[in-house]
Design a protein around this motif. Structure first.
Motif, PDB file in Angstrom:
ATOM      1  N   ALA A 223       0.815  -1.220   0.000  1.00 13.34           N
ATOM      2  CA  ALA A 223       0.000   0.000   0.000  1.00 13.34           C
ATOM      3  C   ALA A 223       0.849   1.271   0.000  1.00 13.34           C
ATOM      4  O   ALA A 223       0.297   2.373  -0.027  1.00 13.34           O
ATOM      5  CB  ALA A 223      -0.923   0.002   1.216  1.00 13.34           C
ATOM      6  N   GLU A 224       2.164   1.121   0.016  1.00 10.10           N
ATOM      7  CA  GLU A 224       3.046   2.286   0.081  1.00 10.10           C
ATOM      8  C   GLU A 224       2.976   3.123  -1.193  1.00 10.10           C
ATOM      9  O   GLU A 224       2.927   2.591  -2.301  1.00 10.10           O
ATOM     10  CB  GLU A 224       4.493   1.846   0.310  1.00 10.10           C
ATOM     11  N   ARG A 225       2.997   4.429  -1.002  1.00 11.98           N
ATOM     12  CA  ARG A 225       3.032   5.383  -2.111  1.00 11.98           C
ATOM     13  C   ARG A 225       4.448   5.938  -2.201  1.00 11.98           C
ATOM     14  O   ARG A 225       4.750   6.992  -1.639  1.00 11.98           O
ATOM     15  CB  ARG A 225       2.002   6.486  -1.898  1.00 11.98           C
ATOM     16  N   VAL A 226       5.297   5.185  -2.851  1.00 19.51           N
ATOM     17  CA  VAL A 226       6.702   5.539  -3.053  1.00 19.51           C
ATOM     18  C   VAL A 226       7.042   5.267  -4.514  1.00 19.51           C
ATOM     19  O   VAL A 226       6.254   4.658  -5.244  1.00 19.51           O
ATOM     20  CB  VAL A 226       7.626   4.710  -2.130  1.00 19.51           C
ATOM     21  N   ASP A 227       8.218   5.696  -4.934  1.00 17.43           N
ATOM     22  CA  ASP A 227       8.622   5.455  -6.316  1.00 17.43           C
ATOM     23  C   ASP A 227       8.957   3.991  -6.577  1.00 17.43           C
ATOM     24  O   ASP A 227       8.671   3.462  -7.648  1.00 17.43           O
ATOM     25  CB  ASP A 227       9.820   6.336  -6.681  1.00 17.43           C
ATOM     26  N   ALA A 228       9.588   3.339  -5.591  1.00 16.88           N
ATOM     27  CA  ALA A 228       9.986   1.939  -5.765  1.00 16.88           C
ATOM     28  C   ALA A 228       9.685   1.148  -4.506  1.00 16.88           C
ATOM     29  O   ALA A 228       9.893   1.629  -3.391  1.00 16.88           O
ATOM     30  CB  ALA A 228      11.476   1.840  -6.096  1.00 16.88           C
ATOM     31  N   ILE A 229       9.198  -0.063  -4.701  1.00 13.02           N
ATOM     32  CA  ILE A 229       8.959  -1.011  -3.618  1.00 13.02           C
ATOM     33  C   ILE A 229       9.905  -2.179  -3.827  1.00 13.02           C
ATOM     34  O   ILE A 229      10.044  -2.680  -4.952  1.00 13.02           O
ATOM     35  CB  ILE A 229       7.495  -1.502  -3.624  1.00 13.02           C
ATOM     36  N   VAL A 230      10.575  -2.590  -2.769  1.00 12.03           N
ATOM     37  CA  VAL A 230      11.504  -3.712  -2.866  1.00 12.03           C
ATOM     38  C   VAL A 230      10.777  -4.998  -2.508  1.00 12.03           C
ATOM     39  O   VAL A 230      10.088  -5.081  -1.496  1.00 12.03           O
ATOM     40  CB  VAL A 230      12.728  -3.503  -1.966  1.00 12.03           C
ATOM     41  N   ASN A 231      10.952  -5.983  -3.362  1.00 12.07           N
ATOM     42  CA  ASN A 231      10.361  -7.302  -3.183  1.00 12.07           C
ATOM     43  C   ASN A 231      11.426  -8.261  -2.667  1.00 12.07           C
ATOM     44  O   ASN A 231      12.467  -8.426  -3.297  1.00 12.07           O
ATOM     45  CB  ASN A 231       9.814  -7.811  -4.521  1.00 12.07           C
ATOM     46  N   ALA A 232      11.161  -8.892  -1.539  1.00 12.66           N
ATOM     47  CA  ALA A 232      12.013  -9.969  -1.034  1.00 12.66           C
ATOM     48  C   ALA A 232      11.635 -11.218  -1.832  1.00 12.66           C
ATOM     49  O   ALA A 232      10.805 -12.014  -1.417  1.00 12.66           O
ATOM     50  CB  ALA A 232      11.797 -10.165   0.454  1.00 12.66           C
TER      51      ALA A 232
ATOM     52  N   ALA B 164      20.958   1.114  -4.918  1.00 17.60           N
ATOM     53  CA  ALA B 164      21.638   1.664  -6.095  1.00 17.60           C
ATOM     54  C   ALA B 164      20.760   1.564  -7.338  1.00 17.60           C
ATOM     55  O   ALA B 164      20.694   2.506  -8.138  1.00 17.60           O
ATOM     56  CB  ALA B 164      22.972   0.943  -6.320  1.00 17.60           C
ATOM     57  N   LEU B 165      20.063   0.450  -7.503  1.00 17.05           N
ATOM     58  CA  LEU B 165      19.184   0.280  -8.659  1.00 17.05           C
ATOM     59  C   LEU B 165      18.032   1.278  -8.604  1.00 17.05           C
ATOM     60  O   LEU B 165      17.723   1.931  -9.606  1.00 17.05           O
ATOM     61  CB  LEU B 165      18.658  -1.153  -8.718  1.00 17.05           C
ATOM     62  N   ALA B 166      17.413   1.437  -7.439  1.00 13.32           N
ATOM     63  CA  ALA B 166      16.315   2.400  -7.298  1.00 13.32           C
ATOM     64  C   ALA B 166      16.805   3.816  -7.607  1.00 13.32           C
ATOM     65  O   ALA B 166      16.141   4.571  -8.328  1.00 13.32           O
ATOM     66  CB  ALA B 166      15.720   2.327  -5.898  1.00 13.32           C
TER      67      ALA B 166
ATOM     68  N   LEU C  40      17.314   4.305 -11.298  1.00 13.40           N
ATOM     69  CA  LEU C  40      16.053   4.452 -12.029  1.00 13.40           C
ATOM     70  C   LEU C  40      15.479   5.867 -11.897  1.00 13.40           C
ATOM     71  O   LEU C  40      14.575   6.239 -12.638  1.00 13.40           O
ATOM     72  CB  LEU C  40      15.015   3.453 -11.494  1.00 13.40           C
ATOM     73  N   GLY C  41      15.985   6.615 -10.921  1.00 10.06           N
ATOM     74  CA  GLY C  41      15.470   7.958 -10.671  1.00 10.06           C
ATOM     75  C   GLY C  41      14.488   8.033  -9.523  1.00 10.06           C
ATOM     76  O   GLY C  41      13.826   9.052  -9.332  1.00 10.06           O
ATOM     77  N   ALA C  42      14.382   6.971  -8.743  1.00 10.27           N
ATOM     78  CA  ALA C  42      13.455   6.962  -7.604  1.00 10.27           C
ATOM     79  C   ALA C  42      13.933   7.928  -6.527  1.00 10.27           C
ATOM     80  O   ALA C  42      15.106   7.920  -6.156  1.00 10.27           O
ATOM     81  CB  ALA C  42      13.348   5.549  -7.026  1.00 10.27           C
ATOM     82  N   ALA C  43      13.016   8.732  -6.025  1.00 10.93           N
ATOM     83  CA  ALA C  43      13.307   9.622  -4.904  1.00 10.93           C
ATOM     84  C   ALA C  43      12.964   8.951  -3.575  1.00 10.93           C
ATOM     85  O   ALA C  43      13.417   9.386  -2.524  1.00 10.93           O
ATOM     86  CB  ALA C  43      12.531  10.929  -5.043  1.00 10.93           C
ATOM     87  N   SER C  44      12.169   7.872  -3.638  1.00 12.43           N
ATOM     88  CA  SER C  44      11.757   7.167  -2.427  1.00 12.43           C
ATOM     89  C   SER C  44      11.665   5.676  -2.710  1.00 12.43           C
ATOM     90  O   SER C  44      11.315   5.253  -3.810  1.00 12.43           O
ATOM     91  CB  SER C  44      10.405   7.695  -1.940  1.00 12.43           C
TER      92      SER C  44
ATOM     93  N   LEU D  84      14.727   9.166   0.230  1.00 16.02           N
ATOM     94  CA  LEU D  84      13.950   8.584   1.320  1.00 16.02           C
ATOM     95  C   LEU D  84      14.001   7.063   1.246  1.00 16.02           C
ATOM     96  O   LEU D  84      13.665   6.473   0.213  1.00 16.02           O
ATOM     97  CB  LEU D  84      12.478   9.036   1.250  1.00 16.02           C
ATOM     98  N   VAL D  85      14.420   6.454   2.343  1.00  8.79           N
ATOM     99  CA  VAL D  85      14.425   4.996   2.470  1.00  8.79           C
ATOM    100  C   VAL D  85      13.497   4.663   3.632  1.00  8.79           C
ATOM    101  O   VAL D  85      13.754   5.032   4.771  1.00  8.79           O
ATOM    102  CB  VAL D  85      15.841   4.446   2.740  1.00  8.79           C
ATOM    103  N   ARG D  86      12.404   3.977   3.313  1.00  5.01           N
ATOM    104  CA  ARG D  86      11.398   3.626   4.325  1.00  5.01           C
ATOM    105  C   ARG D  86      11.387   2.113   4.519  1.00  5.01           C
ATOM    106  O   ARG D  86      11.271   1.355   3.557  1.00  5.01           O
ATOM    107  CB  ARG D  86      10.027   4.103   3.874  1.00  5.01           C
TER     108      ARG D  86
END
Length: 180
Positions: A13-22, A110-112, A115-119, A154-156
């Motif tokens: 449900a996060e509203r960020v540029d990138a979500i990391v999948n385990a 580094a990948l995020a 890609l240009g992700a700010a969060s 931003l790293v959440r």
């Protein structure tokens, strides 16, 4: 150093540029965080993962590495898939597996950023079914994020329970990190 936040909630449900999948190395979905991301994101994520397997990753994604796809129906632009190590238990493999866990975070950051992700939003990689002790997983995650050469602003860390949030907060305090 990026701004680091700890929250308890639903990663999908996060509203960020990138979500990391385990993810698991197959990239074809699974249980836990991986299954939740594939379910919430819809079939386009799996289609992109299948394309990666058919082209550049025929043997799957190695542990400690990261790759990105679109985010499908998620409130993000990208999903960064990374494979964390399985906890080997105390012994001779522990240090090398710990380095792989740090690599999962470092490569994802580094990948995020590339890609240009700010969060970016992370789960506690390897701290679920892969059995990594929560206190050490939190130390590795936070230390790696705080020391990353390349990372979104931003790293959440989106933690699935109040207990895991408390573990991450204690690790942040141990590392002397001032978190939001």
């Amino acid at each position: 150093m990026p701004r680091i936040e700890l929250v308890t909630g639903d990663l999908t449900a996060e509203r960020v540029d990138a979500i990391v999948n385990a993810a698991n190395s197959s990239l074809l979905g699974g249980g836990g965080v991986d299954g939740a991301i594939h379910r919430a994101g819809g079939p386009s994520i799996l289609a992109e993962c299948r394309e990666l397997r058919a082209t550049v990753l025929p043997d799957g994604l190695p542990t400690g590495r990261a790759v990105a796809t679109g985010a499908g129906n998620l409130h993000a632009r990208w999903v960064v898939h990374t494979v964390g190590p399985v906890w080997p238990g105390p012994g001779p493999e522990e240090a090398s597996r710990r380095r792989l866990l740090a690599s999962s975070y470092r490569e994802s950051l580094a990948l995020a950023a590339g890609l240009g992700a700010a969060s970016v939003a992370f789960p506690a990689i390897s701290a679920g079914i892969y059995g990594w002790p929560a206190d050490d997983a939190a130390l590795v995650a936070l230390e790696t994020a705080a020391g990353a050469d390349a990372a979104p602003a931003l790293v959440r860390f989106v933690l699935f329970s109040e207990r895991m949030h408390a573990v991450f907060a204690a690790a942040a305090e141990q590392l002397g990190l001032d978190l939001d």
